[in-house]
Write an enzyme that holds these catalytic residues in place. Sequence first.
Site, PDB file in Angstrom:
ATOM      1  N   GLU A  51       0.780  -1.072  -0.101  1.00 50.55           N
ATOM      2  CA  GLU A  51       0.101   0.065   0.045  1.00 50.55           C
ATOM      3  C   GLU A  51       0.872   1.419   0.149  1.00 50.55           C
ATOM      4  O   GLU A  51       1.947   1.241   0.640  1.00 50.55           O
ATOM      5  CB  GLU A  51      -0.949  -0.135   1.322  1.00 50.55           C
ATOM      6  CG  GLU A  51      -1.773   1.121   1.270  1.00 50.55           C
ATOM      7  CD  GLU A  51      -2.552   1.159   2.673  1.00 50.55           C
ATOM      8  OE1 GLU A  51      -2.128   0.286   3.668  1.00 50.55           O
ATOM      9  OE2 GLU A  51      -3.766   1.853   2.679  1.00 50.55           O
ATOM     10  N   LYS A  66      -9.429   1.953  -2.321  1.00 53.73           N
ATOM     11  CA  LYS A  66      -9.404   1.358  -1.096  1.00 53.73           C
ATOM     12  C   LYS A  66     -11.006   2.077  -0.596  1.00 53.73           C
ATOM     13  O   LYS A  66     -11.542   2.871  -0.929  1.00 53.73           O
ATOM     14  CB  LYS A  66      -8.559   1.960  -0.097  1.00 53.73           C
ATOM     15  CG  LYS A  66      -8.468   1.224   1.437  1.00 53.73           C
ATOM     16  CD  LYS A  66      -7.257   1.883   1.815  1.00 53.73           C
ATOM     17  CE  LYS A  66      -7.162   1.287   3.576  1.00 53.73           C
ATOM     18  NZ  LYS A  66      -5.740   1.601   3.939  1.00 53.73           N
ATOM     19  N   TYR A  78      -8.946   6.346  12.847  1.00 54.93           N
ATOM     20  CA  TYR A  78      -8.888   5.917  14.269  1.00 54.93           C
ATOM     21  C   TYR A  78      -7.262   5.654  14.792  1.00 54.93           C
ATOM     22  O   TYR A  78      -6.805   5.451  14.035  1.00 54.93           O
ATOM     23  CB  TYR A  78      -9.884   4.715  14.827  1.00 54.93           C
ATOM     24  CG  TYR A  78      -9.588   3.358  14.122  1.00 54.93           C
ATOM     25  CD1 TYR A  78     -10.205   2.991  12.915  1.00 54.93           C
ATOM     26  CD2 TYR A  78      -8.623   2.713  14.504  1.00 54.93           C
ATOM     27  CE1 TYR A  78      -9.886   1.863  12.304  1.00 54.93           C
ATOM     28  CE2 TYR A  78      -8.117   1.484  13.906  1.00 54.93           C
ATOM     29  CZ  TYR A  78      -8.914   1.159  12.664  1.00 54.93           C
ATOM     30  OH  TYR A  78      -8.801  -0.045  12.116  1.00 54.93           O
ATOM     31  N   CYS A  86      -5.180  -3.179   2.579  1.00 55.29           N
ATOM     32  CA  CYS A  86      -5.234  -3.254   3.723  1.00 55.29           C
ATOM     33  C   CYS A  86      -6.531  -3.291   4.802  1.00 55.29           C
ATOM     34  O   CYS A  86      -7.012  -4.484   4.632  1.00 55.29           O
ATOM     35  CB  CYS A  86      -4.309  -1.921   4.415  1.00 55.29           C
ATOM     36  SG  CYS A  86      -3.387  -2.249   5.937  1.00 55.29           S
ATOM     37  N   SER A 142       0.510  -2.310   7.303  1.00 53.36           N
ATOM     38  CA  SER A 142      -0.155  -2.800   8.653  1.00 53.36           C
ATOM     39  C   SER A 142       0.981  -2.524   9.690  1.00 53.36           C
ATOM     40  O   SER A 142       1.838  -3.273   9.745  1.00 53.36           O
ATOM     41  CB  SER A 142      -0.586  -4.167   8.530  1.00 53.36           C
ATOM     42  OG  SER A 142      -1.331  -4.634   9.652  1.00 53.36           O
ATOM     43  N   LYS A 161      -0.294  -8.052  17.632  1.00 49.62           N
ATOM     44  CA  LYS A 161      -1.029  -8.150  16.350  1.00 49.62           C
ATOM     45  C   LYS A 161      -0.695  -8.968  15.229  1.00 49.62           C
ATOM     46  O   LYS A 161      -1.668  -9.460  14.417  1.00 49.62           O
ATOM     47  CB  LYS A 161      -0.741  -6.661  15.483  1.00 49.62           C
ATOM     48  CG  LYS A 161      -1.959  -6.333  14.493  1.00 49.62           C
ATOM     49  CD  LYS A 161      -1.763  -5.060  14.192  1.00 49.62           C
ATOM     50  CE  LYS A 161      -2.583  -4.623  13.050  1.00 49.62           C
ATOM     51  NZ  LYS A 161      -2.393  -3.360  12.308  1.00 49.62           N
ATOM     52  N   LEU A 202      23.875   8.176  30.290  1.00 51.32           N
ATOM     53  CA  LEU A 202      23.796   7.087  30.895  1.00 51.32           C
ATOM     54  C   LEU A 202      23.797   7.508  32.451  1.00 51.32           C
ATOM     55  O   LEU A 202      24.732   7.896  32.848  1.00 51.32           O
ATOM     56  CB  LEU A 202      25.144   6.182  30.567  1.00 51.32           C
ATOM     57  CG  LEU A 202      25.089   5.354  29.255  1.00 51.32           C
ATOM     58  CD1 LEU A 202      25.872   4.143  29.661  1.00 51.32           C
ATOM     59  CD2 LEU A 202      23.645   4.714  28.979  1.00 51.32           C
ATOM     60  N   SER A 203      22.943   6.958  33.322  1.00 53.12           N
ATOM     61  CA  SER A 203      22.681   7.157  34.544  1.00 53.12           C
ATOM     62  C   SER A 203      23.043   6.311  35.539  1.00 53.12           C
ATOM     63  O   SER A 203      23.085   6.374  36.810  1.00 53.12           O
ATOM     64  CB  SER A 203      21.210   7.522  34.829  1.00 53.12           C
ATOM     65  OG  SER A 203      20.324   6.394  34.729  1.00 53.12           O
ATOM     66  N   ILE A 231      18.344   1.555  34.712  1.00 47.07           N
ATOM     67  CA  ILE A 231      18.177   0.430  33.400  1.00 47.07           C
ATOM     68  C   ILE A 231      17.291   1.013  32.061  1.00 47.07           C
ATOM     69  O   ILE A 231      17.549   0.665  31.097  1.00 47.07           O
ATOM     70  CB  ILE A 231      16.923  -0.525  34.099  1.00 47.07           C
ATOM     71  CG1 ILE A 231      16.846  -1.544  33.273  1.00 47.07           C
ATOM     72  CG2 ILE A 231      15.663  -0.166  34.314  1.00 47.07           C
ATOM     73  CD1 ILE A 231      16.447  -2.916  34.123  1.00 47.07           C
ATOM     74  N   ASN A 265      14.166  19.563  39.275  1.00 44.92           N
ATOM     75  CA  ASN A 265      14.017  19.846  38.013  1.00 44.92           C
ATOM     76  C   ASN A 265      15.209  20.451  37.483  1.00 44.92           C
ATOM     77  O   ASN A 265      15.621  20.368  36.023  1.00 44.92           O
ATOM     78  CB  ASN A 265      12.673  20.618  37.651  1.00 44.92           C
ATOM     79  CG  ASN A 265      11.596  19.683  37.630  1.00 44.92           C
ATOM     80  OD1 ASN A 265      11.517  18.612  37.639  1.00 44.92           O
ATOM     81  ND2 ASN A 265      10.357  20.340  37.856  1.00 44.92           N
TER      82      ASN A 265
END
Lengths: 549, 549
Positions: A41, A112, A118, A148, A189, A195, A299-300, A303, A381
Amino acid sequence: MKIALSQLNYHVGNFEKNTEKIIQHIEKAKKKGADVVVFSELAICGYYPQDLLEKERFILSCMESIDKICNYSHDITVIVGAPSINNTNKGKRLYNSAFILREGKIYDTIHKTLLPTYDIFDEYRHFEPNKTFRLVNIDGKKIAITICEDIWDEQSSDNNFAQKKLYNVSPMEELSKLNPDIAINLSASPFSHDKETKRKKTIQQHASKYKLPFIYVSQVGAQTEILFDGGSVYALPDGSIQNELAYFNEDFAVVDTENRSKPTIQPFKGNIGKIHDALVAGIKDYFNKSGFSSATLGLSGGIDSAVTVVLAVEALGAENVRVLLMPSKYSSDHSVKDAEDLAKNLGIQYDLVPIVDPVLAYEKSLSDVFKGLEEDVTEENIQARIRGTLMMAISNKFGNILLNTSNKSEAAVGYGTLYGDMNGGLSVLGDVYKTDVFKLAHYINRDEEIIPVNTIVKPPSAELRPGQQDSDSLPDYDLLDSILYLYIEKSMSNEQIISHGYPRDVVERIVGMVDRNEYKRFQCPPIIRVSSKAFGGGRKMPIVAKYRN
Amino acid sequence: MKIALSQLNYHVGNFEKNTEKIIQHIEKAKKKGADVVVFSELAICGYYPQDLLEKERFILSCMESIDKICNYSHDITVIVGAPSINNTNKGKRLYNSAFILREGKIYDTIHKTLLPTYDIFDEYRHFEPNKTFRLVNIDGKKIAITICEDIWDEQSSDNNFAQKKLYNVSPMEELSKLNPDIAINLSASPFSHDKETKRKKTIQQHASKYKLPFIYVSQVGAQTEILFDGGSVYALPDGSIQNELAYFNEDFAVVDTENRSKPTIQPFKGNIGKIHDALVAGIKDYFNKSGFSSATLGLSGGIDSAVTVVLAVEALGAENVRVLLMPSKYSSDHSVKDAEDLAKNLGIQYDLVPIVDPVLAYEKSLSDVFKGLEEDVTEENIQARIRGTLMMAISNKFGNILLNTSNKSEAAVGYGTLYGDMNGGLSVLGDVYKTDVFKLAHYINRDEEIIPVNTIVKPPSAELRPGQQDSDSLPDYDLLDSILYLYIEKSMSNEQIISHGYPRDVVERIVGMVDRNEYKRFQCPPIIRVSSKAFGGGRKMPIVAKYRN
């Protein structure tokens, strides 16, 4: 009939490259003796061009590409997706079409019917739906061509309310009345980790319901937030899968609807493995397609940044990733060591830039204005924003793109600093819950310890004040993520979540945090989408609404 | 028939307040002897709730509000907009409806036919279109009820291509076949400075074409980016306007379709005056509706922050605006003086926080990493980000919202620093070209010098390096803005703009800058929309696309 499935990675608006790729694969299909070659598509322009479709010049470029490709359609029929112009005097300007090219000409065009509008989809914004149905005759075979969403007519318009079909028409039902011999679907898709099964089942059901050989051609690659995972399929009239193409890689196969061969099926991969591959593909394509090759991040020792940097190295190579370690006075020694160990394990360039001097400078600058006031989140902050500024300085000076390391749990509850740790050109983990980040870390370490074990086992902390831990202000991630999943992916209300056995006070607090933080997410980087409901274009919420729940 | 036009300011999701307001106005209409009272589109929940419409609880709250309002419909007919549930077994879950309430009950429901799904509109994402037409009988009169877009059926699907009508059906044409006595339209028609005339003309054309009294009820107020300017209208069957309601204020009028009275028309206001009023309304509602009362911003001595602070003071009051002056070593003395003069003219609290210490601290921190490298845009951006961090510190510490001061010309070409001067909860001028910012400054100073003349007359500069002027890197704003207007508002291609007499090199450079900076705008604050094409939700462009032009 021999049909080639051409599963490629397209780049939105890159007509030259897309066209070149398509032509190469036509030639390949010819060599393999294919009668027909199918591309996905909107292959010509890439999916999804958004409002580029409103530009006249963009549509003309699509037409020029089609013209070029026509020249290669002499000994083969080419079926390829592109926008086409609505020549009636009413309706949207374009159709989302399949062009059938034969003997150097546009032989037919099929539009189509079902235009998804949505979640991440916006197709009715640009396209007029098809309303009439016909088959395309190719070499004596009657082909039912759909695009599709046309085969997703059975889906419900809602998860939560009474079941109701979203669409009023079933394109395959209409086409089947005309007695087709073969069905072909051109798709784009988007990937979500849950999915693949649903998609294959949908194709298999169509094949067996209409007793047709069913050819489904999708695409691969990422377009910023949206990923296509491939997995094109040829299903037999009994619904069984004869061919399944690769995931996250370009692939090509020629199938013969008259003769069966040995089925080719892709190896099974679990959810975390799929998310891993998706994120690597998402990073790779973001860089490739925006013309950048190198990344940076902070890098702290935690994780999130650990998993992000490993994915970045897989996508771009160790030589293209450079990191900063930016300890503050609240950073623990082991955090710095964990970060250094990881950088060494990966063989990437790293620099240590403590933030103590900028912190003092801001304190001094603001001392008059803040005189007599207690320390609070402001000072936390400022630290996060100093790190954000340092990272952007690296990005600006060395021309690499800053990767954002926030995860979905944090993004959901607003646990992050705008213009600080929320900085970045691309959010790698913004659609991955913290509990899945841990699973990704274990997956990464499945053969050897790449991420230091200490990074995985220590309690998560932002290290913005002495002894701070995430669990001071958030529930345990298991509980948090379960509630978030029901609220975000499953669209449940407070009461529905509580009725599933979750404590009322926690649910109300968490949902309130999600709702209040729309303003932060409005300004966050694009997020690679791996779930069925990611933050970003697929979840549009008002910022100043009063509504909570 | 006596019909009350009730033009109100609704808050998305604030069912309690919206319902209370509606009930108050029903009572008022009763007292004035009205037979019918009309409220605007989606009045119950506010326009536009976006994906809140996907929440079951949200729709139930709409229904509960309708039930409450029904109790007040005993001596009057109430016509009010709200979503309603599609009870057929196919299609989208909801309609966008007009509820007709009489004698304590829902007497009828009329659904919207034409669902705008372009620019800022997303209605097909949530609503099923109406397909059948009928009149509503009220006290012996046959009423043709339509909703907003339903009367915009004549519009073209495109500015640039051959004229083609966007819609396949004309609701008023269908309804006119049933011989209505009166037409009523419930609207939520977003403001743009060039729309008022077009809107009135559309209403007048409908009135005269169908020879009907035409009642058009819109709403006022801002929902973050989108503004409603009111201007509800009662047009006579000859197309003349009998009543025109206020702009940017709530208003109420009772009209009598049997008897004429003296016309009431709103005073004329020029474009700049309208933009001024729109921006003030946009700021006011953003704060009101998000529950904040005070704002902060940085005053540079330049025109953008000067205009923004004046608008903020008009919207929130001088006591609710506090500013920082943040000179660097490149700031001119007159900049600081101009900013101080303005703060004094407005009577707002201001503090002077030089950025020299943080600049030195970052230089020191990065000295190893940047060793041997030339200064470049990195160092300029650090200054902008220090200011952004200081402003957010004020916002965090004192609980006010940072207003962003970038203008549309800058946002277009990416002349601004992400996480620096692009910070803010709301962009006030992001849809106002620089040339219009100058006009706004003159408009503000029309009676007295509020903005220091020096701020208006000096050459624009970001003051990030010695002697820097905007004209070093950008063409004159007159030229720049003309090209931007043709590219953004008029969707012209390079070649089309050049054919209008603009120099090729400038056009190509500017258009390239616009396209390359999608990534920056992706993370910018919500922008108050005052033009027909603003950056934000109404202009969706891919970030990694290759396409330029």
